[in-house]
Structure formats: C-alpha cells, structure tokens
Motif scaffolding. Structure first.
Motif, PDB file in Angstrom:
ATOM      1  N   SER A 188     -27.273  40.386 -47.645  1.00  0.00           N
ATOM      2  CA  SER A 188     -26.486  39.244 -47.196  1.00  0.00           C
ATOM      3  C   SER A 188     -26.905  38.873 -45.778  1.00  0.00           C
ATOM      4  O   SER A 188     -27.561  39.646 -45.077  1.00  0.00           O
ATOM      5  CB  SER A 188     -25.000  39.596 -47.206  1.00  0.00           C
ATOM      6  OG  SER A 188     -24.713  40.581 -46.230  1.00  0.00           O
ATOM      7  N   ALA A 189     -26.500  37.677 -45.354  1.00  0.00           N
ATOM      8  CA  ALA A 189     -26.812  37.243 -43.987  1.00  0.00           C
ATOM      9  C   ALA A 189     -26.192  38.181 -42.968  1.00  0.00           C
ATOM     10  O   ALA A 189     -26.790  38.476 -41.922  1.00  0.00           O
ATOM     11  CB  ALA A 189     -26.299  35.812 -43.781  1.00  0.00           C
ATOM     12  N   THR A 190     -25.010  38.688 -43.286  1.00  0.00           N
ATOM     13  CA  THR A 190     -24.345  39.621 -42.369  1.00  0.00           C
ATOM     14  C   THR A 190     -25.137  40.917 -42.230  1.00  0.00           C
ATOM     15  O   THR A 190     -25.310  41.440 -41.125  1.00  0.00           O
ATOM     16  CB  THR A 190     -22.924  39.943 -42.879  1.00  0.00           C
ATOM     17  OG1 THR A 190     -22.193  38.718 -43.003  1.00  0.00           O
ATOM     18  CG2 THR A 190     -22.210  40.881 -41.926  1.00  0.00           C
ATOM     19  N   GLN A 191     -25.631  41.450 -43.349  1.00  0.00           N
ATOM     20  CA  GLN A 191     -26.436  42.668 -43.306  1.00  0.00           C
ATOM     21  C   GLN A 191     -27.679  42.481 -42.442  1.00  0.00           C
ATOM     22  O   GLN A 191     -28.032  43.345 -41.640  1.00  0.00           O
ATOM     23  CB  GLN A 191     -26.862  43.070 -44.715  1.00  0.00           C
ATOM     24  CG  GLN A 191     -25.794  43.769 -45.536  1.00  0.00           C
ATOM     25  CD  GLN A 191     -26.309  44.092 -46.931  1.00  0.00           C
ATOM     26  OE1 GLN A 191     -26.586  43.186 -47.717  1.00  0.00           O
ATOM     27  NE2 GLN A 191     -26.441  45.369 -47.236  1.00  0.00           N
ATOM     28  N   LEU A 192     -28.334  41.324 -42.630  1.00  0.00           N
ATOM     29  CA  LEU A 192     -29.553  41.060 -41.877  1.00  0.00           C
ATOM     30  C   LEU A 192     -29.252  40.940 -40.388  1.00  0.00           C
ATOM     31  O   LEU A 192     -30.008  41.444 -39.547  1.00  0.00           O
ATOM     32  CB  LEU A 192     -30.210  39.777 -42.396  1.00  0.00           C
ATOM     33  CG  LEU A 192     -31.717  39.626 -42.180  1.00  0.00           C
ATOM     34  CD1 LEU A 192     -32.471  40.820 -42.748  1.00  0.00           C
ATOM     35  CD2 LEU A 192     -32.212  38.342 -42.806  1.00  0.00           C
ATOM     36  N   ASP A 193     -28.148  40.296 -40.048  1.00  0.00           N
ATOM     37  CA  ASP A 193     -27.755  40.178 -38.643  1.00  0.00           C
ATOM     38  C   ASP A 193     -27.484  41.550 -38.038  1.00  0.00           C
ATOM     39  O   ASP A 193     -27.870  41.827 -36.892  1.00  0.00           O
ATOM     40  CB  ASP A 193     -26.507  39.297 -38.509  1.00  0.00           C
ATOM     41  CG  ASP A 193     -26.796  37.822 -38.782  1.00  0.00           C
ATOM     42  OD1 ASP A 193     -27.986  37.456 -38.751  1.00  0.00           O
ATOM     43  OD2 ASP A 193     -25.849  37.065 -39.029  1.00  0.00           O
ATOM     44  N   LEU A 194     -26.815  42.419 -38.800  1.00  0.00           N
ATOM     45  CA  LEU A 194     -26.526  43.765 -38.299  1.00  0.00           C
ATOM     46  C   LEU A 194     -27.805  44.567 -38.093  1.00  0.00           C
ATOM     47  O   LEU A 194     -27.935  45.308 -37.111  1.00  0.00           O
ATOM     48  CB  LEU A 194     -25.596  44.493 -39.273  1.00  0.00           C
ATOM     49  CG  LEU A 194     -24.141  44.011 -39.309  1.00  0.00           C
ATOM     50  CD1 LEU A 194     -23.379  44.702 -40.439  1.00  0.00           C
ATOM     51  CD2 LEU A 194     -23.451  44.266 -37.971  1.00  0.00           C
TER      52      LEU A 194
ATOM     53  N   ASP B 146     -30.743  43.303 -37.403  1.00  0.00           N
ATOM     54  CA  ASP B 146     -31.356  42.731 -36.200  1.00  0.00           C
ATOM     55  C   ASP B 146     -30.741  43.333 -34.942  1.00  0.00           C
ATOM     56  O   ASP B 146     -31.442  43.678 -33.986  1.00  0.00           O
ATOM     57  CB  ASP B 146     -31.178  41.210 -36.178  1.00  0.00           C
ATOM     58  CG  ASP B 146     -32.232  40.494 -37.004  1.00  0.00           C
ATOM     59  OD1 ASP B 146     -33.352  41.013 -37.097  1.00  0.00           O
ATOM     60  OD2 ASP B 146     -31.931  39.435 -37.550  1.00  0.00           O
ATOM     61  N   GLU B 147     -29.414  43.438 -34.927  1.00  0.00           N
ATOM     62  CA  GLU B 147     -28.719  43.992 -33.773  1.00  0.00           C
ATOM     63  C   GLU B 147     -29.110  45.448 -33.543  1.00  0.00           C
ATOM     64  O   GLU B 147     -29.338  45.886 -32.415  1.00  0.00           O
ATOM     65  CB  GLU B 147     -27.205  43.889 -33.973  1.00  0.00           C
ATOM     66  CG  GLU B 147     -26.665  42.471 -33.892  1.00  0.00           C
ATOM     67  CD  GLU B 147     -25.175  42.409 -34.192  1.00  0.00           C
ATOM     68  OE1 GLU B 147     -24.528  43.481 -34.229  1.00  0.00           O
ATOM     69  OE2 GLU B 147     -24.649  41.288 -34.372  1.00  0.00           O
ATOM     70  N   GLN B 148     -29.198  46.214 -34.635  1.00  0.00           N
ATOM     71  CA  GLN B 148     -29.549  47.634 -34.514  1.00  0.00           C
ATOM     72  C   GLN B 148     -30.963  47.813 -33.977  1.00  0.00           C
ATOM     73  O   GLN B 148     -31.214  48.664 -33.114  1.00  0.00           O
ATOM     74  CB  GLN B 148     -29.416  48.316 -35.877  1.00  0.00           C
ATOM     75  CG  GLN B 148     -27.978  48.465 -36.351  1.00  0.00           C
ATOM     76  CD  GLN B 148     -27.895  48.963 -37.785  1.00  0.00           C
ATOM     77  OE1 GLN B 148     -28.917  49.143 -38.440  1.00  0.00           O
ATOM     78  NE2 GLN B 148     -26.689  49.171 -38.275  1.00  0.00           N
TER      79      GLN B 148
ATOM     80  N   ARG C 236     -38.376  38.633 -42.870  1.00  0.00           N
ATOM     81  CA  ARG C 236     -37.649  39.254 -41.762  1.00  0.00           C
ATOM     82  C   ARG C 236     -37.663  40.778 -41.869  1.00  0.00           C
ATOM     83  O   ARG C 236     -37.808  41.478 -40.868  1.00  0.00           O
ATOM     84  CB  ARG C 236     -36.200  38.745 -41.739  1.00  0.00           C
ATOM     85  CG  ARG C 236     -35.458  39.138 -40.478  1.00  0.00           C
ATOM     86  CD  ARG C 236     -36.011  38.420 -39.267  1.00  0.00           C
ATOM     87  NE  ARG C 236     -35.456  38.948 -38.031  1.00  0.00           N
ATOM     88  CZ  ARG C 236     -36.177  39.429 -37.042  1.00  0.00           C
ATOM     89  NH1 ARG C 236     -37.490  39.451 -37.133  1.00  0.00           N
ATOM     90  NH2 ARG C 236     -35.612  39.870 -35.938  1.00  0.00           N
TER      91      ARG C 236
END
Length: 445
Positions: free
Chosen positions: A148-154, A156-158, A200
C-alpha cells in the motif's frame, strides 16, 4: 457512506470489485475492512473441531484472493459461512471455469465477470465473451499488489532514518539495522507489484545494499563489500533511476580507491559522471570529485585538475551544499571539501590542501563519523610531503587515538599507514614511525 445508504456488505464488495479490479474474494474482505490475518484467524476459529476445515494463514488467504491457488470445496463453504454469502459472491459460482486459450495456457474466469461458456460452434457471443473475460483477468493480475502507499511511505521513512544514522553510527551495529530494513523490502519485492512500486523497491534495495557494502569496506571485509556493491548496481539498474545508478557507482569507487586498483576507481567514478550526462547535480559533483581524487593519486595532474574543476562547477550550480547534511546519500560542502583535500594532498599542493582541510573541519558537527579523522591523516601526509616526518607521525598518532574505539576499523588503520608510506624511506624506519606502528597495532580501547 455505502453502509449509511443501507447497502449490504455484498453490495459494497461488488462495487469494490468493479471499481478496484480485484477478485470477488478480496472485495468481500475489503468491504468489511478486515486484514488478511483477521480473516485467517476468524476462519480458523470458525472451523475449529471440523475434520475437513483447513488451517489458514494470511499468506494462504492472499494466494486465494489473487488466484494463485484455489481453495478446496470445503474451504469455499467455510468462506461462505464466514462472510455470510453464497459461493457466487466469492467469485466461485458453482465452480470456477477454466477456458482453454491455447494448448499451453488457461485463464481462470470469475463467474461474476463473465458467464461460463464453451467454445462450441454456433453459440452467439461466446468468443467475444471469452476474449473480454481474458482481458479482465489480465487487468486484475496487473492490479494485484501487496504494497500500500502507506507501507511504501513507512519504508521510505525507515531507510531515510538509516541513512541519517549511518553518518555517525559504527559500521558493525549499522549492518544489522540495514539488513533488517533490506529484509522488509525484499519480502515485498518478491511478489509482483505495479511498476511504480517495483521501481521504488529497487531504489530502496540499491540504497541499502550500497550502505551495507560501504560498512563492510570499513570493516575490511573486502570480497563481501565488492559483492554487495555489485548487488547494489544490479538493483539500481533494475530501478532505471539515473540518479541512483550514478550514485551507486560513484560510491562503489571508494573500494578500489582505498584498496586498489586505482584504475577501477577512476573507471567507476567516470562511468557515474557519464550516466549523469553533464547535468549539474550533487551526484555529478560527487562522481567528478571521486574521479579527481583517484586520478591525483595515480599522478595524472592534468586529468585530476580537469575533474576537480568539473566537480566544483557542478557543486556550485547544483547548490548541493544546501542539501541535508545528516544523510549518507547527501553531498554537503564538508564532503566536497574532503574530496578536494584528498585531490590536493595527492598532488602535493600542501598549502592549498591545508586551507581546504581547515575549512572542512569547521563544518563537521560534534557527532559524526570518521571523516574528520581522514582529514587529520591528510594533514599528516602534507607534513610528510613538506619534510617533517616527526610531526607527521605525531599528528597521525593523535588523530588515531582520538577516534572512538568502535570506529577504529581497518579502513582507518589503512589511512593511517598511508602517512608512514608518505615518509622518506629512512624516516619510515625512524622512532616516530615505529611508535605510530605500535599504536596502530594496539587493540581498540
């Protein structure tokens, strides 16, 4: 809102299936806002004590939802009972129908998408329906993705956090952190993802593999470092991202720069610069500065000067100095000055090198890695070039002893020994050089 309008879960699922191009089984779960694990746990609870009930986990349910595997009839009945609907609402109808497309391939048709028909001659519309059903099946396959987009954002943050931590964290514990993040990325990359997501994930893989390779280089694990740099290049090329492809190669040039052959360092950094296609960017500046430093060490004065001019122009035009400094993939002014110092030191321009070294050291924060020590060793090499072997060895000794024990890795020792190598042959056997040798041979702490 659909539930406020009085629509049932099955009606909501039907809408999700149509608009999101997912299978009917997945739509039923999404309509209820449940995770794969929640449904799997619910099915196991419901089927507890039944002889024909399967043992379900989230991965198995995901395979059913994407059509990779088909549940047994008893399992379909359990799913119907759990969701409170009929088998047709789950996309199985009385039974899923395989339509023969060719002698070697079959397309599984969801009865809600297209009615099961045969290829018998004379049946109007049959061929067209089967063609449309095959297209919809392919569309659903292309739409399937577990990220999900949320997983990918997390993620990226990590990875960004890891890049920031890498600047000052010792390499040994940092490798464990990087491997943990890489495992998460790999778990997602093994499943088919939409192209943008896959790109990504490949970029993140390239970044993490590069940092692992660099950490292994610091620890003196040279064959493993080389292998990880190769993995990083493969991932970068898979992403197709020009900036990442160039950056990985410029970073990979560090291994042959410190441990040889220097020609390989020139080749990798030059390849990185060519990939950048002359665009002024932080990566262009990094690649050109790395090329200049390697050429200077090879004694190519003209080539080193040209590469350094190119690096300076790219750095100034790209305003790379304003980038985030606490990021292993940034190229702030202090790192540019480090490479400039290495070039000038190797060319024997000690006065210029000393000014650059002092300017660079003023830019480093208190909490940082080994770069200030590398500048200290270059100051010592300048003293050696100026014919002051005692002060050169003393400065190298002080610089080495000031490094935190966990940062005293083989690459630091290698750089310190270069100070001894820069001394005249008779001074290399002198008392100051012997003392430096003894200090380098002491265990950490």
């Amino acid at each position: 809102m659909a539930y406020r309008r009085g629509e049932s879960p099955c009606q909501v699922a039907q809408a999700i299936r149509v608009h999101c191009s997912v299978t009917s089984l997945r739509a039923q779960r999404l309509a209820r806002g449940l995770t794969l694990k929640e449904v799997a746990d619910g099915l196991n609870t419901l089927g507890k004590g039944r002889a024909d009930s399967p043992r379900v986990d989230g991965d198995q349910l995901g395979h059913w939802e994407t059509g990779r595997h088909q549940p047994r009839p008893a399992t379909v009945g359990l799913l119907c009972e759990y969701y409170g609907c009929g088998s047709q609402d789950l996309g199985y109808g009385p039974a899923a129908v395989a339509i023969q497309v060719s002698s070697s391939a079959a397309v599984l048709v969801d009865p809600l998408v297209a009615p099961p028909t045969s290829l018998g001659p004379g049946v109007a519309g049959t061929f067209e329906q089967q063609v449309d059903a095959a297209r919809r099946s392919v569309d659903r396959t292309l739409a399937v993705g577990t990220v999900s987009a949320t997983q990918l954002d997390l993620l990226d943050e990590q990875v960004l956090w890891a890049r920031e931590q890498y600047v000052y964290t010792p390499p040994a514990p940092m490798i464990a952190v990087l491997l943990g993040h890489l495992s998460e990325v790999e778990d997602l990359a093994v499943d088919r993802q939409p192209a943008a997501v896959q790109v990504r994930l490949s970029e993140l893989t390239a970044m993490l593999a590069t940092l692992i390779a660099d950490a292994l280089m610091k620890l003196g694990q040279l064959p493993r470092s080389q292998s990880w740099y190769a993995t990083a290049r493969n991932a970068a090329d898979d992403s197709g991202n020009t900036e990442v492809r160039a950056r990985v190669r410029a970073q990979a040039a560090m291994l042959p720069f410190y441990y040889g052959p220097l020609e390989a360092a020139v080749s990798l950094s030059r390849e990185a610069r060519i990939i950048c296609r002359g665009r002024p960017s932080a990566t262009t500046a990094f690649a050109s500065a790395a090329e200049a430093r390697a050429l200077a060490k090879l004694g190519d004065v003209e080539g080193a000067d040209a590469a350094l001019r190119h690096a300076t122009a790219a750095f100034e035009q790209s305003k790379a100095g304003g980038s985030t400094e606490n990021d292993a993939f940034a190229f702030p002014e202090r790192r540019f000055r480090l490479y400039e110092s290495g070039t000038l030191t190797a060319l024997g321009r000690t006065d210029q090198a000393r000014r650059v070294q002092e300017a660079a050291l003023r830019l480093y924060p208190t909490k940082t890695g080994i770069d200030p020590a590398l500048l200290g060793f270059e100051k010592a090499i300048c003293l050696a070039h100026e014919g002051n072997p005692v002060k050169a060895c003393e400065l190298a000794s002080i610089t080495f002893l000031r490094i935190a024990p966990e940062h005293r890795t083989p690459i630091v020792e290698q750089r310190a020994r270069e100070v001894i190598g820069a001394l005249p042959s008779d001074a290399q056997r002198g008392r100051a050089a012997r003392q430096l040798h003894e200090i380098l041979g002491c265990p950490p702490g």
